[in-house]
Design a protein around this motif. Structure first.
Motif: not given
Lengths: 265, 456
Positions: B46-62
């Motif tokens: 289970k992973a959490a990405v905190i922050g939904g800017g370009p960095a967070g969104s790209s990480a979440a997408e990957a």
């Protein structure tokens, strides 16, 4: 003219003008220090402070060319406070009298034509006198540092230092310094050769064949080139440290590996 | 705990084998456990990405595309971030950004020296090349939406605390507030993409970095003045506008952003802003300020970027180049690389990862790929932004076509442009001679200032 610009953030000006009083007073003591770079940082700010509508007399300063700029800023702020349409000519107290044309004093010089120096006016005996071109440009840059001008599309600046030929630079700046450094190197070299000869009996020609002496020679030349003033030693040390600083910041994440392994899961 | 153990033992008799198993129902909410560090986990990562800017969104997408259960936390999806909004061409390709999101295509860059010498950058651009200017809220929401459609769960929540457990075998606990109630989420991996004032960085004691402050005013110009900035952006250098950075006029959708930045003179930012407004005076006359904004920009990476199973990406890690202050592309790219690193190290969420995995797959790859770029820009900033003389030299050099082509190629494609050896040598000679000439001028200017001061 730029009334809308100044009046739209109404919150800005009252807050700024009160703080400006303090900053203008704070700036003056620093102007008396003999540090030229500090004065350049300070002077544009002193001018900007004048635009808040504070004491125009306060802005008129020791430097004679700043006084004109002080007058400029005052009349701009008067325009803003009058709320005029900006097209009316300024109504002001210019302290050092040069006539204001559109309310902004641009750099004026009879030889500065169309955004560049008119080289024909620098002629001396039929040849362009580059030294005076350099002097004129130095004066212009200093003026601009103190009174930053707005860049305009109608009167672009076209002058850059590559217009002045390389030998003019050499003659004026490189050669005197080269003479100085060569003189130092020669004095050090003569004394060291005599000293080594008296200690070891090895003559000059034999010294040149010895590896240790050649190393000493290299160190002496490098020293004369790099260390011209006492401050240069400190400068060089700081340079080495500065050039590796950014690398160290990047490597910091990797240092952790060696120190703590407890966080590894 | 014992009950779950026996339940799972019945279900998966092959549990004790060292090879990872494929689980049929990945929605297992149970607390994972493992006997040895190389054993497979029973539930998916289970992973959490905190922050939904370009960095967070790209990480979440990957992460989501790799099959990992991902939660993306974003506290305010609709805010317009104070930002230049310029992205290079390679980002449009690599991140498949649709062209209709682009507000403006900047094809001309104008750089103005302290003595107002103007150089036009852009003659070397090919017709399909441009710098894309977007609104951050448009770009960010597009990337977030794409992350969601890849399978990430978007949570509109404010993360208040990240609890790092003492034992390395326990999950991280995220405390957050969503719809006015406090909740918690236990996750195995955290990616901190929450920007310059990162809370995640604080929780892992990642250390501080020095920041620059970028201050800008959005000004709505009258029609004719706006036409001048149709696809032109301007950069101003000089002590009056910034002692160690540059000031800019960037066109946005229907207004321009006029701003400046500095590292060492943060207290004087307002007077620097007045300086840039004075320099641009005639071009923004009659304009109205519609917004004023400021934001810190990191100057270098934090001392710790990975700790345990928490990694920092984007601004939180400090991936902003010097000299140009570019951060959007590097944020998105670092997010993607970090997400892919986690997917690879955990083999699609089947295995638990550790700090070494993150360092090897993410940090090492990132540093190897981009350190030289960042270092080069740092050197450029040190050499050319230090004083007015050096800035004059910079602008003079930019007049050269070869320099322009190399600059644009490196910026647009993030690759060291292939140059011609002879032209490179000429460029180096020109650099040295410009620097020498302008520094001589600078010394003379200071010397004459000395004379005036001493006279007074």
């Amino acid at each position: 003219m730029s009334m809308a610009l100044f009046s739209s953030p109404p919150l800005h000006f009252p807050a700024l003008s009160s703080s400006k009083h303090h900053t203008t007073h704070k700036l003056y003591p620093s102007l008396t220090f003999n540090k030229p770079h500090l004065s350049f940082l300070v002077s544009p700010k002193a001018i900007d402070n004048g635009s808040g509508g504070t004491t125009s007399g306060g802005v008129a300063v020791e430097k004679e060319d700043k006084a004109e700029a002080g007058g400029v800023k005052v009349e701009e702020s008067n325009e803003a406070s009058l709320g005029s349409n900006g097209s009316s000519p300024p109504v002001v107290v210019a302290s050092a009298g040069a006539p204001m044309t559109e309310g902004v004093k641009m750099f004026q010089d009879s030889r500065w034509v169309g955004g560049t120096w008119d080289l024909k006016q620098f002629q001396k005996d039929g040849v362009t006198h580059w030294d005076s071109v350099i002097d004129a440009e130095v004066r212009r840059r200093k003026w601009l540092e103190d009174n930053p001008e707005s860049s305009s599309n109608e009167e672009p600046v076209l002058f850059d230092t590559s217009i002045i030929p390389w030998w003019a630079w050499m003659k004026r700046f490189h050669l005197p310094e080269a003479e100085l450094l060569n003189g130092r190197a020669a004095m050090v070299g003569f004394f060291m050769a005599y000293f080594v000869d008296s200690l070891t009996g090895v003559g000059l020609v034999d010294q040149m064949g010895n590896f240790f002496c050649k190393t000493l020679l290299f160190v002496a030349v490098a020293g004369v080139l790099l260390i011209r003033k006492n401050e240069d030693i400190e400068t060089l040390k700081k340079l080495v440290e500065e050039s590796t600083f950014y690398d160290k910041q990047w490597q910091a994440s990797w240092q952790d590996e060696n120190s703590s392994s407890s966080k590894d899961s | 705990m014992a009950a779950t153990q026996t339940y799972l033992a019945d279900l998966h008799p092959l549990r004790c084998l060292p090879t990872p198993l494929k689980i049929q129902n990945p929605q297992n909410q149970c607390h994972y456990f493992k006997q040895k560090s190389t054993n497979p986990v029973i539930c998916k990562l289970k992973a959490a990405v905190i922050g939904g800017g370009p960095a967070g969104s790209s990480a979440a997408e990957a992460l989501a595309a790799g099959g990992i259960e991902t939660y993306l936390f974003e506290r305010s999806p609709a805010t317009a971030k104070p930002c230049g909004g310029a992205i290079p061409l390679c980002m449009l390709d690599e991140f498949s950004i649709p062209l209709h999101l682009i507000d403006r295509r900047v094809t001309q860059m104008r750089i103005v020296s302290p003595s107002n010498l103007v150089v036009d950058f852009g003659k070397t651009l090919k017709p399909h090349e441009f710098i894309a200017m977007l609104r951050r809220e448009v770009l960010d929401s597009f990337l977030r939406q794409r992350a969601e459609s890849s399978g990430a769960t978007l949570l509109k929540a404010l993360v208040t605390n990240l609890v790092v457990p003492t034992s390395s075998r326990e999950p991280y606990l995220i405390h957050y507030i969503m719809d006015n109630c406090r909740r918690q989420l236990a996750v195995d991996v955290v990616i901190g993409a929450d920007g310059a004032n990162s809370r995640v960085a604080k929780s892992i004691k990642a250390g501080n970095y020095s920041t620059a402050i970028a201050f800008q005013e959005r000004i709505k110009l009258p029609e004719d003045k706006m036409g001048y900035y149709e696809n032109l952006a301007e950069m101003y250098v000089g002590n009056d506008v910034s002692p160690d950075f540059y000031a800019w006029v960037f066109p946005k959708c229907d207004h321009v952003a006029v701003g400046t930045g500095t590292v060492c003179s943060k207290a004087d930012i307002k007077s620097l802003q007045r300086g840039i407004r004075a320099r641009v005076r005639s071009k923004i006359e009659g304009g109205k300020v519609i917004k004023v904004e400021a934001h810190p920009i990191p100057e270098h990476p934090r001392p710790i970027r990975v700790r345990g199973r928490i990694a920092l990406v984007g601004d939180a890690a400090g991936y902003v180049t010097k000299c140009s202050g570019e951060g959007i592309y590097f944020a998105a790219k670092s997010g993607r690389i970090c997400g892919e690193a986690i997917v690879k190290a955990s083999e699609g969420g089947e295995k638990i990862i550790n700090e070494d995995d993150l360092k090897r797959e993410y940090l090492r790859k990132w540093d190897d790929k981009y350190f030289t770029t960042f270092k080069f820009l740092d050197v450029l900033q040190k050499v050319f932004y230090g004083n007015n003389a050096a800035r004059e030299a910079l602008v003079e050099l930019c007049g050269d076509e070869y320099v322009q082509r190399m600059t644009f190629d490196s910026y647009l494609y993030k690759k060291l442009a292939s140059g011609n050896r002879w032209e490179d040598a000429k460029m180096v000679m020109n650099t040295i001679s410009s620097l020498v000439r302008c520094n001589i001028m600078g010394r003379e200017v200071e010397a004459s200032a000395q004379k005036i001061l001493s006279r007074v």
